[in-house]
Design an enzyme around this catalytic site. Structure first.
Site, PDB file in Angstrom:
ATOM      1  N   TYR A 137      -6.518  -2.556  -4.922  1.00  0.00           N
ATOM      2  CA  TYR A 137      -6.913  -2.109  -6.153  1.00  0.00           C
ATOM      3  C   TYR A 137      -6.552  -3.097  -7.070  1.00  0.00           C
ATOM      4  CZ  TYR A 137      -8.506   1.819  -9.390  1.00  0.00           C
ATOM      5  OH  TYR A 137      -9.358   2.793 -10.443  1.00  0.00           O
ATOM      6  N   HIS A 142     -12.574  -3.513 -12.107  1.00  0.00           N
ATOM      7  CA  HIS A 142     -13.098  -3.064 -11.324  1.00  0.00           C
ATOM      8  C   HIS A 142     -11.666  -1.439 -11.947  1.00  0.00           C
ATOM      9  CE1 HIS A 142     -14.610  -0.031  -8.615  1.00  0.00           C
ATOM     10  NE2 HIS A 142     -13.076  -0.096  -7.765  1.00  0.00           N
ATOM     11  N   ARG A 151     -11.918   8.223 -17.506  1.00  0.00           N
ATOM     12  CA  ARG A 151     -11.138   9.058 -18.812  1.00  0.00           C
ATOM     13  C   ARG A 151     -11.362   7.777 -19.563  1.00  0.00           C
ATOM     14  NH1 ARG A 151      -8.364   6.760 -14.087  1.00  0.00           N
ATOM     15  NH2 ARG A 151      -7.906   4.898 -14.792  1.00  0.00           N
ATOM     16  N   GLU A 210     -15.204  -6.021  -0.788  1.00  0.00           N
ATOM     17  CA  GLU A 210     -14.088  -5.906  -0.574  1.00  0.00           C
ATOM     18  C   GLU A 210     -14.068  -7.516   0.505  1.00  0.00           C
ATOM     19  OE1 GLU A 210     -11.103  -3.247  -0.295  1.00  0.00           O
ATOM     20  OE2 GLU A 210     -12.114  -1.876  -1.149  1.00  0.00           O
ATOM     21  N   ASP A 242     -15.890  -1.561   1.931  1.00  0.00           N
ATOM     22  CA  ASP A 242     -14.719   0.086   2.653  1.00  0.00           C
ATOM     23  C   ASP A 242     -15.417   1.465   1.454  1.00  0.00           C
ATOM     24  OD1 ASP A 242     -12.817   1.659   2.537  1.00  0.00           O
ATOM     25  OD2 ASP A 242     -12.540   1.372   0.220  1.00  0.00           O
ATOM     26  N   GLN A 249     -14.658  11.870  -2.952  1.00  0.00           N
ATOM     27  CA  GLN A 249     -13.211  11.380  -2.953  1.00  0.00           C
ATOM     28  C   GLN A 249     -12.792  12.358  -4.340  1.00  0.00           C
ATOM     29  OE1 GLN A 249     -14.036   7.117  -4.343  1.00  0.00           O
ATOM     30  NE2 GLN A 249     -11.894   6.895  -5.045  1.00  0.00           N
ATOM     31  N   LYS A 262     -13.640   8.160   2.397  1.00  0.00           N
ATOM     32  CA  LYS A 262     -13.068   6.697   2.513  1.00  0.00           C
ATOM     33  C   LYS A 262     -13.143   6.662   3.880  1.00  0.00           C
ATOM     34  CE  LYS A 262     -12.781   4.556  -1.077  1.00  0.00           C
ATOM     35  NZ  LYS A 262     -13.016   3.291  -2.265  1.00  0.00           N
ATOM     36  N   SER A 266     -15.933   1.804   7.074  1.00  0.00           N
ATOM     37  CA  SER A 266     -14.797   0.700   6.771  1.00  0.00           C
ATOM     38  C   SER A 266     -15.467  -0.394   8.184  1.00  0.00           C
ATOM     39  CB  SER A 266     -13.773   0.627   6.757  1.00  0.00           C
ATOM     40  OG  SER A 266     -13.169   2.052   6.235  1.00  0.00           O
ATOM     41  N   THR A 358     -11.824  -3.633  -4.686  1.00  0.00           N
ATOM     42  CA  THR A 358     -13.548  -3.873  -4.601  1.00  0.00           C
ATOM     43  C   THR A 358     -13.400  -4.583  -5.561  1.00  0.00           C
ATOM     44  OG1 THR A 358     -13.876  -1.377  -4.876  1.00  0.00           O
ATOM     45  CG2 THR A 358     -15.620  -3.078  -5.600  1.00  0.00           C
TER      46      THR A 358
END
Lengths: 427, 427
Positions: A137, A142, A151, A210, A242, A249, A262, A266, A358
């Site tokens: 990640y 991203h 958030r 990705e 992905d 999710q 997920k 993929s 990503t």
């Protein structure tokens, strides 16, 4: 051993297109089904697929220590386990064999008949059996975009993000090669304002732009890999989509992370481009903005300048390019990822795959997912043909592309392409 | 086909201890290295390891459709892929061969010499090559305990927990069989009150008392497995210690779930006990307290009454039993887990492994982790010998045991035992 396969003055006697991703300086590795229904390990130059099993049987790898059946396998795992010295020797030899100055195969039409296929005669397979697949990640842009959406801008980045190449384990069984269609996943989703989930097809199906690297057998259980040695254990890279179902999710992922959102599919591009082939395109990544723990401190040019692109093609329509990004944007590089992954003693095997996460850039046209491009559906993308998109619709094909380019050479990955079919209906 | 291997009036001509986990009614499957350094697939009766490869070569499986080399392999994956009808036929046949009423092998000492080993002559291996490993989180008591510690009693259970058999993907490469020691993992930890992580050995090393089931090749990508068919795709169960480094996990796990806090090692017991062998111990699990979506609604006795136990043994000292729990306490059963895992089309292969999650009961002596038993270190456990424990110390051995028992028969799993060594030191 020198990487002579990379010599940019080298030309091939094969007829190949000018703008190909696969000049004689690339020499990627893959697995394909031939016109005779045989699975073999091969490489690609221009639009030719080259049967390495046949080359080996005809003696073209003489002098390189290889077992007789190393290329007559369904996967590259054993060849990758042979280690960098062997990969390099084989790649250098292939470059020689197809070099215009080299006459042995060039003048042997009988051999050419069993060694050469055109790309439309073969069916690409998964290049490796992926033992374990990990997804990082590692794009700060991203992570900030997703964090801001869910958030708010003030808490966009989690406190651990600048200290840890955050990652989670993915599912190996649902990794598929480019060209295989997928079904829209179904699952639990929580309607806005409700506290009771409903069941149905995902409405927020998304790609993630990705790349992924493939490892060799790297360490024993209990023994970390130092960050400065990490690249020795990386065979090469592929494009990696992905697939993500954002609505599934969102409801499932607390507290243990993504799962059914997920693991339905993929997609990877079928040719593994070696780190050796990418060597001319080494570059530095972003400067760390926070002091990193010693085991994560990497020096020098540890990433690569790889242009990345995403296109959406509705059925029967022209494609629209929706994103242009670059592998070098990633905050955490592969050496740091592998050092982190093994610092607790976790073992890594030949054929394991590690996704980058990503890859988004800092501008809105460089975001690597529909979630970011449409800002969670608030700003639908206009396609050239086929209407607007908040997320991916049935019968859309999503295509990732990637290549490196300088004045001398272009090294590319080809395509990572997947069509989306409607959800499974039980009989 | 009837499961005649389960007949409780059956007695074996082998001399076996009275209280064994492995009477002739068990007949589990495993892989071992023999005294002749050959790897073979086998079963166990009492303290005898039985070479199924040798049995097959000598013709004892005549009439059952098996390939010649099915038991001469490093793993059970191919045998498991043969499907339930074959497992059942082989297990029934083994029971016949070793039944006191059956004289063929009983009277053939030459055959016995190549077929029979004592357990101390063999070295148990991993029974399967685990393609993908998934860990569920299916004990309500465990989820509530952990939630209460970290979020308070009012928010103990996440809103999705009663609707979803929550799970995450684990790491296959670090799954090891009972008996292999592990090193204490190192990693990043956030000291209390600090916002900057430090690096070092985990101080909160923990076991997790779990069981795991092994699947056969179950479905194609895109096709869900209905809850009522799920058990057809489950080969059997093992004990499972999902080692956890709580301090590493706590700092890393937001937002994508556990990673280095888990993937340094997971231990399984080496004998896979089939669902067929567990059949007499079927029971119902807890009643759902919330309406479940139709794809998760399971009927009847879908779990098993398996007594579970954890012991800690400091080096050179007596062990202390620290927990007594039971598999039947799990809120979500295996059928629901497998139906959920595949409802989005995720494919499941032969040899995949699915952990139950920590199995805690409702009483304090039935909690399945040190995190719960010592209430995050607040209430150290007193051992009979070797002092107190908040978490696991270097040179401690953690032993899981499990068995079913009724008035007729005891079917057990043996031990899942792991010693903890100090952290890796680089040279």
């Amino acid at each position: 051993m020198q990487i002579t396969a990379n010599n940019t003055d080298r030309k091939t006697w094969l007829k190949i297109p000018k703008e190909t991703d696969f000049p004689i300086q690339n020499i990627p590795f893959g697995v394909f089904l031939t016109r005779d229904d045989v699975i073999t390990i091969g490489t690609r130059i221009g639009d030719y697929a080259i049967d390495l099993g046949a080359l080996h049987q005809l003696g073209y790898f003489e002098g390189i220590p290889l077992t007789d059946d190393i290329f007559l396998q369904d996967t590259l795992n054993d060849f990758i386990a042979d280690g960098r010295k062997t990969w390099r020797a084989v790649r250098n030899r292939i470059a020689e064999i197809f070099d215009v100055k080299h006459e042995k195969l060039q003048k042997n039409e009988e051999h050419q008949k069993v060694i050469l296929f055109t790309m439309n005669e073969v069916e690409m397979q998964l290049p490796v059996q992926v033992g374990d697949y990990t997804d990082f990640y590692s794009s700060e842009e991203h992570a900030r975009n997703v964090g801001e959406m869910f958030r708010g801008a003030d808490n966009a980045l989690m406190p651990n993000w600048l200290h840890i190449p955050v990652a989670y384990h993915g599912r190996s069984s649902s990794i598929i090669p480019s060209g295989i269609p997928i079904r829209r996943p179904q699952g639990q989703k929580l309607p806005n304002g409700s506290d009771t989930p409903i069941f149905g097809p995902s409405r927020n199906l998304d790609f993630e732009l990705e790349m992924a690297f493939i490892t060799t057998a790297a360490n024993h259980l209990g023994e970390p890999i130092p960050v400065e040695d990490a690249e020795d254990h990386i065979f090469g890279l592929v494009l990696f989509n992905d697939w993500s179902a954002r609505d599934i999710q969102k409801w499932e992922y607390v507290p243990l992370g993504p799962f059914l959102g997920k693991n339905f599919a993929s997609t990877i591009s079928p040719w593994i481009v070696t780190l050796d082939a990418l060597e001319p395109f080494r570059t530095e990544g972003p400067k760390p903005t926070t002091e990193q723990l010693p085991y994560l401190q990497s020096k020098g040019k540890k990433t690569f300048d790889i242009h990345l692109q995403v296109a959406i093609q509705p059925e029967g329509k022209k494609e629209t390019i929706v994103s242009n990004s670059n592998f070098k944007y990633l905050y955490w590089n592969m050496s740091q990822q592998l050092a982190h992954h093994t610092v607790n003693g976790c073992s890594v095997n030949s054929g394991d795959m590690m996704g980058s996460g990503t890859i988004s850039g800092s501008t809105k046209d460089s975001y690597g997912s529909m979630l970011e491009l449409s800002w969670n559906g608030e700003k639908p993308l206009k396609l050239k043909e086929g209407g607007d998109r908040k997320f991916i619709q049935d019968k859309d094909t999503v295509i990732l592309r990637g290549h490196c380019q300088d004045k001398n050479v272009r090294i590319g990955f080809g395509e990572c392409s997947t069509k989306v079919l409607p959800s499974f209906k039980s009989k």
